[in-house]
Scaffold this active site. Structure first.
Site, PDB file in Angstrom:
ATOM      1  N   GLU A 173       0.828  -1.223   0.000  1.00 43.04           N
ATOM      2  CA  GLU A 173       0.000   0.000   0.000  1.00 43.04           C
ATOM      3  C   GLU A 173       0.857   1.265   0.000  1.00 43.04           C
ATOM      4  O   GLU A 173       0.705   2.132   0.867  1.00 43.04           O
ATOM      5  CB  GLU A 173      -0.948  -0.003   1.219  1.00 43.04           C
ATOM      6  CG  GLU A 173      -1.975  -1.119   1.150  1.00 43.04           C
ATOM      7  CD  GLU A 173      -3.094  -1.012   2.178  1.00 43.04           C
ATOM      8  OE1 GLU A 173      -2.967  -0.230   3.143  1.00 43.04           O
ATOM      9  OE2 GLU A 173      -4.102  -1.725   2.014  1.00 43.04           O
ATOM     10  N   GLU A 292      -5.363  -8.485  -0.265  1.00 41.99           N
ATOM     11  CA  GLU A 292      -6.090  -8.189   0.984  1.00 41.99           C
ATOM     12  C   GLU A 292      -7.549  -8.005   0.617  1.00 41.99           C
ATOM     13  O   GLU A 292      -7.878  -7.090  -0.150  1.00 41.99           O
ATOM     14  CB  GLU A 292      -5.574  -6.927   1.679  1.00 41.99           C
ATOM     15  CG  GLU A 292      -4.203  -7.104   2.285  1.00 41.99           C
ATOM     16  CD  GLU A 292      -3.759  -5.910   3.118  1.00 41.99           C
ATOM     17  OE1 GLU A 292      -4.623  -5.187   3.673  1.00 41.99           O
ATOM     18  OE2 GLU A 292      -2.538  -5.685   3.198  1.00 41.99           O
TER      19      GLU A 292
END
Ligand code: AHR
Length: 516
Positions: A173, A292
């Site tokens: 991320e 995720e």
């Protein structure tokens, strides 16, 4: 009662599910590792400290690949802290989760645990505070056989044979403001390119995943993927996606509808990745790693639900307690994943134990299944094969889903949400249907026409359904929500007639009968 007509033809193939589609995630976060998969002294722990009761549930759940060690954690992690004699490993402040990291569990312990569980490891490298050199050295430590500084260091630590880790994430991320060492798309794209080159020079067999944007609701989503892939298209096989559904609004219909945003998200990332390919006149197709995905909202905001004061080790944070309703939204995500099996070749449920988890434990006590355990276990058990493009005719409803980004509300209009969401997976033994009835008030009478399969027999018909959508499983009622037999499944000349209960997740497995 609503009615639905479904057509499933053996010839309409989307693609085969990759075994890596059924992955999960273990991060150094809360009680995921310590008190989760690893608890020396627990009555079920083996000599290495791995909880066998947890392992038994994980085997039942069936994840095939597990991502480690983060997540946000990896962006401040020195992998060297987690190898070598445990007594000499440093205790560090973990700035991702504001806890103390004792480092008594690290890369080698994780690899051993994966081998014990029969799971492929997926490792992430730190591209937040570190770079290509540290990443290359970790690949050398894990995968180089012998005779170099890093490979001999591993051997001196007691792991003679290389770990042969194939799947590597290039950071985590990296566009997220909360990420340690967050970067612009150009900064990250360059860094990912250089790290990828070095890692592949160390071991040409590795597969590398670049970070996509941390979410579809990010203002730079799409542009981020475009710029990053412009830099590293030739160096990577994969781009990652992360998505967590929420019901902050307390609007169950919109929450269940939000599973469709997973379809949209996947299709948007494919479009961007393929546009980068088109600009290069390249036939290469970047694979998607949805590394995720889950439902997450109760323990996401406010910050106090994520951070405990005093820098504790393994604090009880992000211990989301999943309801029946959450399991339904989760099941919708399973269907979205399956229906994109041609391009989503890897996916990791975030996470596995205690943190946003299908499996919960009590320190020193038992382990049990949360509601979301069931749709995932159904996917790993029945989802292997070739996904077929099912034509679903059903009434639709409209919903507005809210996907806030910090204080900013990001409303998502969903004008035509089918009450029935469905995936069909075919294998040599038969065909399995996965169904989400999103009608909260009534059942759906579904007629499924099954073409090209030959004679079939219903072998399993299960449903997850409860009149109380807020019902949960907990330590003292671990089986409050569990699948039960789906009644009223009738086979007829065309295929199947089924009554799907209101607000339910159902799975029907049909096995092929010998012809003749
Ligand atoms: O899974 C919990 C966290 O969610 C991960 O550490 C991070 O990557 C994401 O924001």
């Amino acid at each position: 009662m609503r009615h639905s007509e479904v057509l499933i033809d053996r010839a309409f193939e989307i693609g085969a599910t990759d075994p890596r589609l059924f992955g999960a995630f273990v991060e150094h976060l809360g009680r995921s590792v310590y008190g989760g998969i690893y608890e020396p002294g627990h009555k079920t722990a083996d000599p290495a400290g791995y909880r066998q009761d947890v392992l038994a549930l994980i085997r039942e759940l069936g994840p095939t690949i597990v991502r480690y060690p983060g997540g946000n954690f990896v962006s401040g992690y020195n992998w060297e802290d987690g190898v070598g004699p445990v007594a000499q490993r440093p205790r560090r402040l973990d700035l991702a989760w504001m806890s103390a990291e004792p480092n008594s569990f690290g890369t080698n312990e994780f690899i051993d645990w994966c081998r014990l569980a029969g799971i492929e490891p997926m490792l992430a490298v730190n591209l937040g505070t570190r770079g290509a050199e540290a990443a290359g050295r970790l690949v050398e430590y894990c995968n180089h056989p012998a005779g170099t500084a890093m490979s001999d260091l591993r051997r001196s630590h007691g792991w003679e044979q290389p770990h042969a880790v194939k799947f590597w994430c290039l950071g985590n991320e990296m566009d997220a403001p909360w990420q340690i060492g967050a970067k612009t798309a150009d900064e990250y794209g360059r860094l990912a390119t250089e790290a990828a080159k070095v890692m592949r020079w160390v071991d040409p067999t590795v597969e590398l995943a670049a970070c996509g944007s941390c979410g579809r609701n990010m203002p730079n989503f799409g542009r981020w993927e475009d710029v990053v892939l412009e830099h590293c298209f030739d160096e990577v096989e994969w781009i990652s996606l992360h998505t967590y559904l929420n019901d902050y609004a307390g609007d169950t219909a919109a929450f269940l509808a939000s599973a469709d945003t997973v379809d949209h998200f996947i299709e948007e990332v494919i479009a961007v990745a393929d546009s980068v390919a088109a600009r290069r006149r390249s036939r290469k197709r970047i694979k998607l790693s949805l590394d995720e995905w889950n439902v997450w909202y109760r323990t996401r905001r406010p910050r106090a639900t994520r951070v405990k004061p005093g820098w504790p080790v393994a604090p009880d944070i992000l211990q989301e307690i999943y309801t029946m309703k959450d399991a339904l939204a989760f099941g919708g995500m399973v269907i979205a994943l399956l229906n994109h099996a041609d391009r989503v070749r890897a996916a990791c449920l975030a996470q596995l134990v205690n943190v946003l988890a299908p499996i919960m434990t009590e320190t020193g006590g038992p382990a049990w299944r949360q509601t979301i355990f069931w749709p995932f276990a159904h996917m790993t058990r029945f989802g292997r094969g070739t996904v077929l493009r099912a034509l679903v005719h059903c009434e639709t409803y409209s919903a507005v889903y809210h996907d806030p980004l910090g204080p900013v509300d990001v409303p998502v209009e969903l004008p035509a949400v089918s009450y029935l969401k469905l995936a069909a997976v075919h294998d040599d033994g038969g065909v399995t249907l996965f169904m989400l009835n999103r009608d909260l008030e009534g059942p759906i009478r579904m007629q499924a026409t099954l073409r090209g399969f030959g004679p079939l027999r219903v072998a399993d018909a299960l449903t997850l359904h409860d009149a109380d959508l807020e019902a949960i499983n907990h330590r003292d009622a671990p089986d409050r929500i569990r699948p039960v037999a789906l009644d009223g499944v009738e086979q007829n000349a065309d295929g199947l007639r089924v009554l799907l209960p209101p607000a339910s997740w159902s799975v029907i497995r049909l096995v092929a009968l010998p012809r003749g």
